[in-house]
Design an enzyme around this catalytic site. Structure first.
Site, PDB file in Angstrom:
ATOM      1  N   GLY A  13       0.826  -1.222   0.000  1.00  0.00           N
ATOM      2  CA  GLY A  13       0.000   0.000   0.000  1.00  0.00           C
ATOM      3  C   GLY A  13       0.845   1.251   0.000  1.00  0.00           C
ATOM      4  O   GLY A  13       0.721   2.110   0.872  1.00  0.00           O
ATOM      5  N   ALA A  14       1.705   1.375  -1.036  1.00  0.00           N
ATOM      6  CA  ALA A  14       2.663   2.498  -1.049  1.00  0.00           C
ATOM      7  C   ALA A  14       2.341   3.535  -2.123  1.00  0.00           C
ATOM      8  O   ALA A  14       3.172   4.396  -2.407  1.00  0.00           O
ATOM      9  CB  ALA A  14       4.085   1.972  -1.225  1.00  0.00           C
ATOM     10  N   SER A  15       1.146   3.481  -2.704  1.00  0.00           N
ATOM     11  CA  SER A  15       0.849   4.442  -3.768  1.00  0.00           C
ATOM     12  C   SER A  15       0.690   5.859  -3.238  1.00  0.00           C
ATOM     13  O   SER A  15       0.806   6.833  -3.977  1.00  0.00           O
ATOM     14  CB  SER A  15      -0.429   4.028  -4.501  1.00  0.00           C
ATOM     15  OG  SER A  15      -1.506   4.053  -3.598  1.00  0.00           O
ATOM     16  N   SER A 143      -2.902   1.001  14.757  1.00  0.00           N
ATOM     17  CA  SER A 143      -3.452   2.345  14.954  1.00  0.00           C
ATOM     18  C   SER A 143      -3.751   2.541  16.439  1.00  0.00           C
ATOM     19  O   SER A 143      -4.007   1.557  17.149  1.00  0.00           O
ATOM     20  CB  SER A 143      -4.762   2.481  14.163  1.00  0.00           C
ATOM     21  OG  SER A 143      -5.476   3.622  14.578  1.00  0.00           O
ATOM     22  N   TYR A 156     -12.694  -1.324  11.949  1.00  0.00           N
ATOM     23  CA  TYR A 156     -11.295  -0.856  11.843  1.00  0.00           C
ATOM     24  C   TYR A 156     -10.536  -1.160  13.143  1.00  0.00           C
ATOM     25  O   TYR A 156      -9.420  -1.682  13.124  1.00  0.00           O
ATOM     26  CB  TYR A 156     -11.312   0.643  11.559  1.00  0.00           C
ATOM     27  CG  TYR A 156      -9.960   1.283  11.296  1.00  0.00           C
ATOM     28  CD1 TYR A 156      -9.322   1.131  10.068  1.00  0.00           C
ATOM     29  CD2 TYR A 156      -9.341   2.060  12.270  1.00  0.00           C
ATOM     30  CE1 TYR A 156      -8.097   1.734   9.819  1.00  0.00           C
ATOM     31  CE2 TYR A 156      -8.120   2.668  12.037  1.00  0.00           C
ATOM     32  CZ  TYR A 156      -7.497   2.507  10.804  1.00  0.00           C
ATOM     33  OH  TYR A 156      -6.289   3.100  10.565  1.00  0.00           O
ATOM     34  N   ALA A 157     -11.163  -0.853  14.279  1.00  0.00           N
ATOM     35  CA  ALA A 157     -10.513  -1.083  15.581  1.00  0.00           C
ATOM     36  C   ALA A 157     -10.238  -2.570  15.781  1.00  0.00           C
ATOM     37  O   ALA A 157      -9.160  -2.950  16.262  1.00  0.00           O
ATOM     38  CB  ALA A 157     -11.392  -0.551  16.709  1.00  0.00           C
ATOM     39  N   SER A 159      -9.774  -4.810  13.438  1.00  0.00           N
ATOM     40  CA  SER A 159      -8.675  -5.222  12.546  1.00  0.00           C
ATOM     41  C   SER A 159      -7.330  -4.771  13.106  1.00  0.00           C
ATOM     42  O   SER A 159      -6.354  -5.511  13.078  1.00  0.00           O
ATOM     43  CB  SER A 159      -8.883  -4.662  11.129  1.00  0.00           C
ATOM     44  OG  SER A 159      -8.663  -3.257  11.079  1.00  0.00           O
ATOM     45  N   LYS A 160      -7.293  -3.571  13.649  1.00  0.00           N
ATOM     46  CA  LYS A 160      -6.015  -3.013  14.129  1.00  0.00           C
ATOM     47  C   LYS A 160      -5.595  -3.644  15.461  1.00  0.00           C
ATOM     48  O   LYS A 160      -4.400  -3.766  15.742  1.00  0.00           O
ATOM     49  CB  LYS A 160      -6.118  -1.489  14.250  1.00  0.00           C
ATOM     50  CG  LYS A 160      -6.309  -0.781  12.896  1.00  0.00           C
ATOM     51  CD  LYS A 160      -5.155  -1.039  11.948  1.00  0.00           C
ATOM     52  CE  LYS A 160      -5.257  -0.287  10.642  1.00  0.00           C
ATOM     53  NZ  LYS A 160      -4.148  -0.589   9.716  1.00  0.00           N
TER      54      LYS A 160
HETATM   55  N1  LIG Z   1      -3.598   8.289   8.402  1.00  0.00           N
HETATM   56  C1  LIG Z   1      -3.772   8.021   9.688  1.00  0.00           C
HETATM   57  O1  LIG Z   1      -4.078   8.882  10.515  1.00  0.00           O
HETATM   58  C2  LIG Z   1      -3.547   6.619  10.185  1.00  0.00           C
HETATM   59  C3  LIG Z   1      -3.611   6.410  11.562  1.00  0.00           C
HETATM   60  C4  LIG Z   1      -3.406   5.142  12.063  1.00  0.00           C
HETATM   61  C5  LIG Z   1      -3.126   4.095  11.207  1.00  0.00           C
HETATM   62  N2  LIG Z   1      -3.079   4.313   9.860  1.00  0.00           N
HETATM   63  C6  LIG Z   1      -2.796   3.154   9.009  1.00  0.00           C
HETATM   64  O2  LIG Z   1      -1.668   3.420   8.203  1.00  0.00           O
HETATM   65  C7  LIG Z   1      -1.805   2.739   6.949  1.00  0.00           C
HETATM   66  C8  LIG Z   1      -1.674   3.740   5.807  1.00  0.00           C
HETATM   67  O3  LIG Z   1      -2.673   4.755   5.971  1.00  0.00           O
HETATM   68  P1  LIG Z   1      -2.752   6.044   5.028  1.00  0.00           P
HETATM   69  O4  LIG Z   1      -3.363   7.118   5.853  1.00  0.00           O
HETATM   70  O5  LIG Z   1      -1.458   6.268   4.365  1.00  0.00           O
HETATM   71  O6  LIG Z   1      -3.851   5.539   3.983  1.00  0.00           O
HETATM   72  P2  LIG Z   1      -4.107   5.966   2.451  1.00  0.00           P
HETATM   73  O7  LIG Z   1      -3.502   7.285   2.162  1.00  0.00           O
HETATM   74  O8  LIG Z   1      -5.568   5.781   2.235  1.00  0.00           O
HETATM   75  O9  LIG Z   1      -3.306   4.833   1.643  1.00  0.00           O
HETATM   76  C9  LIG Z   1      -3.703   3.475   1.735  1.00  0.00           C
HETATM   77  C10 LIG Z   1      -2.812   2.628   0.860  1.00  0.00           C
HETATM   78  O10 LIG Z   1      -3.249   1.256   0.949  1.00  0.00           O
HETATM   79  C11 LIG Z   1      -3.416   0.750  -0.374  1.00  0.00           C
HETATM   80  N3  LIG Z   1      -4.414  -0.312  -0.395  1.00  0.00           N
HETATM   81  C12 LIG Z   1      -5.719  -0.235  -0.043  1.00  0.00           C
HETATM   82  N4  LIG Z   1      -6.290  -1.441  -0.180  1.00  0.00           N
HETATM   83  C13 LIG Z   1      -5.328  -2.291  -0.628  1.00  0.00           C
HETATM   84  C14 LIG Z   1      -5.286  -3.676  -0.953  1.00  0.00           C
HETATM   85  N5  LIG Z   1      -6.376  -4.452  -0.848  1.00  0.00           N
HETATM   86  N6  LIG Z   1      -4.127  -4.225  -1.380  1.00  0.00           N
HETATM   87  C15 LIG Z   1      -3.018  -3.458  -1.503  1.00  0.00           C
HETATM   88  N7  LIG Z   1      -2.993  -2.153  -1.211  1.00  0.00           N
HETATM   89  C16 LIG Z   1      -4.134  -1.575  -0.784  1.00  0.00           C
HETATM   90  C17 LIG Z   1      -3.794   1.941  -1.217  1.00  0.00           C
HETATM   91  O11 LIG Z   1      -3.507   1.657  -2.589  1.00  0.00           O
HETATM   92  P3  LIG Z   1      -4.354   2.321  -3.805  1.00  0.00           P
HETATM   93  O12 LIG Z   1      -4.270   3.818  -3.608  1.00  0.00           O
HETATM   94  O13 LIG Z   1      -3.632   1.865  -5.017  1.00  0.00           O
HETATM   95  O14 LIG Z   1      -5.743   1.799  -3.674  1.00  0.00           O
HETATM   96  C18 LIG Z   1      -2.879   3.013  -0.614  1.00  0.00           C
HETATM   97  O15 LIG Z   1      -1.580   2.890  -1.165  1.00  0.00           O
HETATM   98  C19 LIG Z   1      -3.158   2.037   6.992  1.00  0.00           C
HETATM   99  O16 LIG Z   1      -2.992   0.701   7.415  1.00  0.00           O
HETATM  100  C20 LIG Z   1      -3.912   2.833   8.037  1.00  0.00           C
HETATM  101  O17 LIG Z   1      -4.930   2.077   8.643  1.00  0.00           O
HETATM  102  C21 LIG Z   1      -3.274   5.549   9.331  1.00  0.00           C
END
Ligand SMILES: NC(=O)c1ccc[n+]([C@@H]2O[C@H](COP(=O)([O-])OP(=O)(O)OC[C@H]3O[C@@H](n4cnc5c(N)ncnc54)[C@H](OP(=O)(O)O)[C@@H]3O)[C@@H](O)[C@H]2O)c1
Length: 247
Positions: A13-15, A143, A156-157, A159-160
């Site tokens: 998930g690095a896009s 998270s 979500y909670a 899963s985390k």
């Molecule tokens: N942002 C926060 O405040 C926060 C807080 C706590 C935890 N997190 C956790 O940190 C991680 C990254 O969060 P983020 O905020 O960076 O999210 P984001 O900007 O929405 O990015 C999510 C990434 O996951 C990829 N993805 C989604 N479904 C997928 C699948 N089935 N297979 C492979 N890749 C998939 C997306 O790819 P596409 O774009 O190609 O779909 C995207 O690269 C997540 O696990 C999130 O729960 C985030």
């Protein structure tokens, strides 16, 4: 000295968002980087080119982490392309929020499959590679919500929180093979995932954070770098909260 020189890392998930920054920091620190994305091949290819500028090998793979067969194929492809995998960051994640009484079965299943089952899928396949080489580091993205819960995010909670139990178990199973497994529990981090939230709600949250600000993707990527590198070689089974003091 670069902290990840000569190592090969997979970031799922690095896009965009946190995963993208982790892939960037890892490449800057000398790692060869395999990364995954799901939605846009165009964006995936653009990121691949961007990260190659740091001078290491970088390959992007379109792969749905929630599908066991795709994860297995991904690991086989990475081994064929890179020869090894030393670090895995299980970062891919989604939200499908709603109060319990309104939450559909589909929204429950989707979030559990993408956030939690994906980690089983990727870890199971990658651990076979790491066991043979008798070294490796898994970093799984949880998270604060997995630690303290959140109204409207039961799926979500769950899963985390599941990620934390899974990681502690893997750390116990694989420690004797010199494979470490740790969790990062981010607080409120500014990304596209959180950009959709009401600015007033966000301002309220920020006021309640002891460090008085939302986190950045750099904050998470730097913690991830520590857990991926040999600087943390005696740390396993731990959850590192990177949340400005929220929890
Ligand atoms: N942002 C926060 O405040 C926060 C807080 C706590 C935890 N997190 C956790 O940190 C991680 C990254 O969060 P983020 O905020 O960076 O999210 P984001 O900007 O929405 O990015 C999510 C990434 O996951 C990829 N993805 C989604 N479904 C997928 C699948 N089935 N297979 C492979 N890749 C998939 C997306 O790819 P596409 O774009 O190609 O779909 C995207 O690269 C997540 O696990 C999130 O729960 C985030």
């Amino acid at each position: 000295m670069k902290l990840l020189e000569g190592k090969t890392a997979l970031v799922t998930g690095a896009s965009k968002g946190i995963g993208r920054k982790i892939a960037e920091v890892f490449a800057q620190q000398g790692a060869n980087v395999a990364f995954t994305y799901l939605s846009s091949v165009e964006k995936g290819q653009a990121l691949e080119q961007e990260l190659q500028a740091f001078g290491t090998k970088v390959v992007g793979y379109r792969s749905d982490a929630s599908k066991f067969d795709e994860a297995e194929k991904l690991i086989n492809d990475i081994v064929a392309d890179f020869g090894t995998i030393d670090i895995v960051v299980n970062n891919a994640g989604i939200t499908k929020d709603g109060l319990l009484l309104r939450m559909t079965e589909e929204n429950w299943d989707d979030v559990i499959n993408v956030n939690l089952k994906s980690i089983f899928n990727v870890t199971k396949s990658a651990s076979k590679v790491m066991m043979k080489q008798r070294k490796g580091s898994f970093i799984n993205m949880s998270s604060v919500v997995g630690i303290q819960g959140n109204a409207g995010q039961a799926n979500y909670a769950a899963s985390k929180a599941g990620i934390i139990g899974f990681t502690k178990s893997v750390a116990k199973e694989l420690g004797s093979r010199n494979i470490r497994a740790n969790v990062i529990a981010p607080g409120f981090i500014r990304t596209e995932m959180t950009d959709v939230l009401d600015p007033q709600v966000v301002a309220g949250w920020e006021a309640g954070i002891p460090l008085k600000r939302a986190g950045s993707t750099d904050d998470i990527a730097n913690a991830c770098l520590f857990l991926a590198s040999d600087l943390s070689s005696y740390i396993t089974g731990q959850t590192l909260s990177v949340d400005g003091g929220m929890v």
